[in-house]
Write an enzyme that holds these catalytic residues in place. Structure first.
Site, PDB file in Angstrom:
ATOM      1  N   THR A 196     -22.669  18.198 111.677  1.00  0.00           N
ATOM      2  CA  THR A 196     -23.583  18.227 110.537  1.00  0.00           C
ATOM      3  C   THR A 196     -23.881  16.784 110.107  1.00  0.00           C
ATOM      4  OG1 THR A 196     -21.720  18.526 109.034  1.00  0.00           O
ATOM      5  CG2 THR A 196     -22.849  20.524 109.771  1.00  0.00           C
ATOM      6  N   THR A 246     -24.013  14.513 107.324  1.00  0.00           N
ATOM      7  CA  THR A 246     -23.114  13.581 106.636  1.00  0.00           C
ATOM      8  C   THR A 246     -21.781  13.464 107.372  1.00  0.00           C
ATOM      9  OG1 THR A 246     -24.151  14.035 104.515  1.00  0.00           O
ATOM     10  CG2 THR A 246     -21.953  13.068 104.444  1.00  0.00           C
ATOM     11  N   CYS A 247     -21.309  14.570 107.909  1.00  0.00           N
ATOM     12  CA  CYS A 247     -20.033  14.570 108.621  1.00  0.00           C
ATOM     13  C   CYS A 247     -20.093  13.677 109.853  1.00  0.00           C
ATOM     14  CB  CYS A 247     -19.660  15.993 109.020  1.00  0.00           C
ATOM     15  SG  CYS A 247     -19.647  17.155 107.637  1.00  0.00           S
ATOM     16  N   SER A 248     -21.216  13.722 110.568  1.00  0.00           N
ATOM     17  CA  SER A 248     -21.370  12.948 111.804  1.00  0.00           C
ATOM     18  C   SER A 248     -21.788  11.509 111.568  1.00  0.00           C
ATOM     19  CB  SER A 248     -22.391  13.626 112.717  1.00  0.00           C
ATOM     20  OG  SER A 248     -21.891  14.852 113.196  1.00  0.00           O
TER      21      SER A 248
END
Length: 160
Positions: A45, A47-49
């Site tokens: 996703t 922000t996660c990546s």
């Protein structure tokens, strides 16, 4: 009510890919060591990546200098977590834990309902610091935020 500082982490089973899918217990991951667990709503996703996982990858040396094991967790399957870790050049020694059904996130009281976005029940974005399975620090993000669970914030706010 979410888990609190001073409480012991609940028993759970996680999965990782290592010579096939391997099950790890709470004791396997947290027993007898210092761990910073950072949880993301989902692998791959935005922000996660782009921010969350890369921050821990960049700061892994700072955690290792303090004898702290950084661990990433998401409510995804072990194969997705493994592929995400490889795509993000996660170094050897950083666990990519799959909480496939969200049981650990729910046991912590840190799950979120993302069904409106087609994602089902996921983990909130958070970080926790545990010593031998006891929570010593906890940073839970407000919905849509990415501030307090970042590697930099956690490093600056680790309890003595």
């Amino acid at each position: 009510m979410p888990i609190q500082i001073g409480e012991r982490l609940p028993e759970a089973t996680f999965n990782v890919v290592k010579d096939g899918v391997q099950a790890l217990s709470t004791a396997d991951v947290f027993g007898g060591r210092k761990v910073v667990l950072f949880a993301v709503p989902g692998a791959f996703t935005p922000t996660c990546s782009a921010k969350h996982l890369p921050g821990y990858v960049e700061q892994i040396g700072q955690f290792k200098e303090r004898d702290i094991q950084p661990v990433c967790m998401a409510v995804n399957d072990a194969f997705v977590m493994d592929a995400w870790g490889k795509s993000q050049s996660v170094p050897e020694g950083m666990l990519m834990l799959a909480d496939g059904n969200g049981a650990f996130a729910q046991a912590l009281g840190l799950e979120m309902d993302a069904t409106a976005f087609g994602m089902g029940v996921r983990s909130k974005r958070f970080a926790l610091y545990a010593d031998d399975g006891v929570v010593k620090g906890l940073w839970v993000e407000a919905p849509g935020e990415f501030k307090v669970s970042s590697a930099e914030h956690v490093l600056a706010n680790l309890p003595a």
